[in-house]
Design a protein around this motif. Structure first.
Motif, PDB file in Angstrom:
ATOM      1  N   PRO A  45       0.809  -1.220   0.000  1.00 43.83           N
ATOM      2  CA  PRO A  45       0.000   0.000   0.000  1.00 43.83           C
ATOM      3  C   PRO A  45       0.844   1.273   0.000  1.00 43.83           C
ATOM      4  N   ARG A  46       0.597   2.131  -1.010  1.00 43.11           N
ATOM      5  CA  ARG A  46       1.204   3.464  -1.146  1.00 43.11           C
ATOM      6  C   ARG A  46       2.715   3.442  -1.370  1.00 43.11           C
ATOM      7  N   ALA A  47       3.294   2.270  -1.537  1.00 42.44           N
ATOM      8  CA  ALA A  47       4.741   2.213  -1.745  1.00 42.44           C
ATOM      9  C   ALA A  47       5.104   2.418  -3.209  1.00 42.44           C
ATOM     10  N   GLY A  48       4.221   1.985  -4.094  1.00 42.33           N
ATOM     11  CA  GLY A  48       4.513   2.091  -5.516  1.00 42.33           C
ATOM     12  C   GLY A  48       3.562   3.022  -6.223  1.00 42.33           C
ATOM     13  N   LEU A  49       3.847   3.242  -7.488  1.00 44.30           N
ATOM     14  CA  LEU A  49       2.952   4.008  -8.346  1.00 44.30           C
ATOM     15  C   LEU A  49       2.327   3.016  -9.324  1.00 44.30           C
ATOM     16  N   ALA A  50       1.065   2.701  -9.112  1.00 47.10           N
ATOM     17  CA  ALA A  50       0.333   1.778  -9.971  1.00 47.10           C
ATOM     18  C   ALA A  50      -0.741   2.575 -10.696  1.00 47.10           C
ATOM     19  N   MET A  51      -0.618   2.695 -12.014  1.00 45.07           N
ATOM     20  CA  MET A  51      -1.605   3.477 -12.746  1.00 45.07           C
ATOM     21  C   MET A  51      -1.769   2.945 -14.163  1.00 45.07           C
ATOM     22  N   SER A  52      -2.940   3.230 -14.731  1.00 47.77           N
ATOM     23  CA  SER A  52      -3.272   2.819 -16.092  1.00 47.77           C
ATOM     24  C   SER A  52      -4.033   3.939 -16.775  1.00 47.77           C
ATOM     25  N   VAL A  53      -3.916   3.975 -18.109  1.00 45.90           N
ATOM     26  CA  VAL A  53      -4.646   4.980 -18.876  1.00 45.90           C
ATOM     27  C   VAL A  53      -4.961   4.395 -20.248  1.00 45.90           C
ATOM     28  N   LEU A  54      -6.187   4.638 -20.695  1.00 42.73           N
ATOM     29  CA  LEU A  54      -6.602   4.193 -22.020  1.00 42.73           C
ATOM     30  C   LEU A  54      -6.171   5.229 -23.052  1.00 42.73           C
ATOM     31  N   VAL A  55      -5.508   4.770 -24.120  1.00 43.93           N
ATOM     32  CA  VAL A  55      -5.043   5.680 -25.165  1.00 43.93           C
ATOM     33  C   VAL A  55      -5.515   5.165 -26.519  1.00 43.93           C
ATOM     34  N   PRO A  56      -5.651   6.058 -27.511  1.00 43.47           N
ATOM     35  CA  PRO A  56      -5.985   5.602 -28.866  1.00 43.47           C
ATOM     36  C   PRO A  56      -4.868   4.734 -29.437  1.00 43.47           C
ATOM     37  N   ILE A  57      -5.238   3.812 -30.320  1.00 47.10           N
ATOM     38  CA  ILE A  57      -4.247   2.928 -30.930  1.00 47.10           C
ATOM     39  C   ILE A  57      -3.400   3.729 -31.920  1.00 47.10           C
ATOM     40  N   PRO A  58      -2.078   3.744 -31.756  1.00 46.85           N
ATOM     41  CA  PRO A  58      -1.222   4.455 -32.708  1.00 46.85           C
ATOM     42  C   PRO A  58      -1.055   3.650 -33.994  1.00 46.85           C
ATOM     43  N   PRO A  59      -0.546   4.270 -35.062  1.00 48.14           N
ATOM     44  CA  PRO A  59      -0.379   3.551 -36.337  1.00 48.14           C
ATOM     45  C   PRO A  59       0.497   2.312 -36.231  1.00 48.14           C
ATOM     46  N   THR A  60       1.477   2.329 -35.343  1.00 47.24           N
ATOM     47  CA  THR A  60       2.346   1.159 -35.128  1.00 47.24           C
ATOM     48  C   THR A  60       2.185   0.715 -33.678  1.00 47.24           C
ATOM     49  N   PRO A  61       1.172  -0.116 -33.391  1.00 47.06           N
ATOM     50  CA  PRO A  61       0.880  -0.498 -31.998  1.00 47.06           C
ATOM     51  C   PRO A  61       2.051  -1.143 -31.278  1.00 47.06           C
ATOM     52  N   GLY A  62       2.922  -1.830 -32.016  1.00 52.90           N
ATOM     53  CA  GLY A  62       4.064  -2.473 -31.383  1.00 52.90           C
ATOM     54  C   GLY A  62       5.020  -1.507 -30.719  1.00 52.90           C
ATOM     55  N   TRP A  63       4.937  -0.248 -31.118  1.00 49.19           N
ATOM     56  CA  TRP A  63       5.810   0.748 -30.510  1.00 49.19           C
ATOM     57  C   TRP A  63       5.246   1.347 -29.229  1.00 49.19           C
ATOM     58  N   LEU A  64       3.986   1.082 -28.911  1.00 48.89           N
ATOM     59  CA  LEU A  64       3.396   1.736 -27.738  1.00 48.89           C
ATOM     60  C   LEU A  64       4.080   1.347 -26.429  1.00 48.89           C
ATOM     61  N   PRO A  65       4.327   0.061 -26.127  1.00 50.22           N
ATOM     62  CA  PRO A  65       5.036  -0.235 -24.872  1.00 50.22           C
ATOM     63  C   PRO A  65       6.454   0.321 -24.860  1.00 50.22           C
ATOM     64  N   LEU A  66       7.089   0.374 -26.033  1.00 51.46           N
ATOM     65  CA  LEU A  66       8.446   0.909 -26.097  1.00 51.46           C
ATOM     66  C   LEU A  66       8.435   2.418 -25.864  1.00 51.46           C
ATOM     67  N   ALA A  67       7.467   3.108 -26.476  1.00 53.15           N
ATOM     68  CA  ALA A  67       7.344   4.549 -26.266  1.00 53.15           C
ATOM     69  C   ALA A  67       6.992   4.864 -24.820  1.00 53.15           C
ATOM     70  N   THR A  68       6.220   3.971 -24.185  1.00 52.85           N
ATOM     71  CA  THR A  68       5.906   4.160 -22.768  1.00 52.85           C
ATOM     72  C   THR A  68       7.175   4.073 -21.940  1.00 52.85           C
ATOM     73  N   GLY A  69       8.053   3.132 -22.285  1.00 54.45           N
ATOM     74  CA  GLY A  69       9.343   3.050 -21.600  1.00 54.45           C
ATOM     75  C   GLY A  69      10.149   4.323 -21.759  1.00 54.45           C
ATOM     76  N   VAL A  70      10.128   4.900 -22.961  1.00 56.23           N
ATOM     77  CA  VAL A  70      10.828   6.166 -23.194  1.00 56.23           C
ATOM     78  C   VAL A  70      10.244   7.260 -22.305  1.00 56.23           C
ATOM     79  N   ALA A  71       8.906   7.256 -22.159  1.00 59.04           N
ATOM     80  CA  ALA A  71       8.248   8.260 -21.323  1.00 59.04           C
ATOM     81  C   ALA A  71       8.628   8.099 -19.851  1.00 59.04           C
ATOM     82  N   VAL A  72       8.619   6.861 -19.363  1.00 59.78           N
ATOM     83  CA  VAL A  72       9.000   6.612 -17.967  1.00 59.78           C
ATOM     84  C   VAL A  72      10.454   7.029 -17.750  1.00 59.78           C
TER      85      VAL A  72
END
Length: 262
Positions: A66-93
């Protein structure tokens, strides 16, 4: 005492006037990904202080302190290359953690590793397509305030263990803003999307390593990771030549005598 997410401050950081949906904060939930999918509101972040039925890739179960981590989710539109979404998320983090003074690397396709703590896992990412194809839920779990004995495996670490005193609300806002920007780059395509690709390839610690590829059918292949292609697939070279990996699990191979990596 660990403090809860400041919903009012996060709402101010992510205003609806800039097309953000309302911030949803839950004391306890089974899974923030499931909550975001059920609510089906684009760019409406769902955060929880305790996640009791979270899932990683390949159905791995885990439970937050409890409260030790940051657990979050968000719905986003599908980008033209869906395979890049988890990778782009890593870049964002990575960008948000860099803003907080923390250096990390990215393990293909969805782990963030602490380079100053033996490449231990600091963050996991899970992207799940909605059944109707109306969007993708991006789930992000970052170890923030955990002590060593609160982590599920010895190959994990936390921002606290790295000596970083990070406010979870500020971190959530930073990650979401960077994610929104990288998502917009992928949607724009062209040079902007190529910029995301380049940023990922620079940060990806998998490239150049010997890896075991655990495929969905249960087979394991030892190969060398040589790059990431324009669809976000890992390019590998093995006994039978070059190939790409789009699904499965990749484990970095360590030299003899080196402690296990994530």
């Amino acid at each position: 005492m660990l403090t809860p997410i400041d919903v009012q401050r996060l709402t101010t950081e992510l205003p609806t006037s800039h097309a953000w949906g309302p911030v949803v904060h839950l004391d306890v939930t089974g899974s923030t990904n499931a909550e975001a999918a059920e609510r089906a509101r684009p760019w409406s972040p769902v955060l929880a202080d305790l996640q009791t039925a979270g899932r990683g890739r390949l159905g791995r179960a885990w439970q937050e302190v409890p409260r030790a981590g940051l657990a979050m989710s968000v719905l986003v539109p599908i980008p033209p290359t869906p395979g890049w979404l988890p990778l782009a998320t890593g870049v964002a983090v990575r960008a948000a953690l860099s803003d907080a003074g923390v250096a990390v690397g990215l393990k293909w396709p969805n782990d963030v590793l602490a380079t100053d703590d033996g490449d231990r896992k600091l963050c996991g990412i899970l992207c799940q397509m909605l059944p109707d194809g109306a969007g993708v839920v991006v789930g992000i779990g970052i170890n923030v305030h955990h002590e060593r004995d609160q982590l599920p495996v010895p190959t994990a670490t936390s921002l606290r263990l790295l000596g970083a005193d990070v406010d979870r609300t500020d971190l959530a806002a930073g990650v979401l803003r960077h994610l929104r920007a990288r998502h917009e780059d992928l949607v724009a395509g062209g040079e902007r999307a190529k910029g995301v690709h380049a940023a990922y390839r620079v940060a990806c610690t998998t490239i150049g390593k010997e890896v075991d590829v655990h495929r969905p059918d249960g087979s394991v292949e030892q190969v060398v990771a040589t790059g990431v292609d324009d669809d976000g697939r890992l390019v590998v070279t093995g006994a039978e030549g070059s190939a790409t990996v789009a699904a499965g699990d990749v484990q970095h191979i360590r030299p003899a005598g080196v402690p296990p990596r994530p």
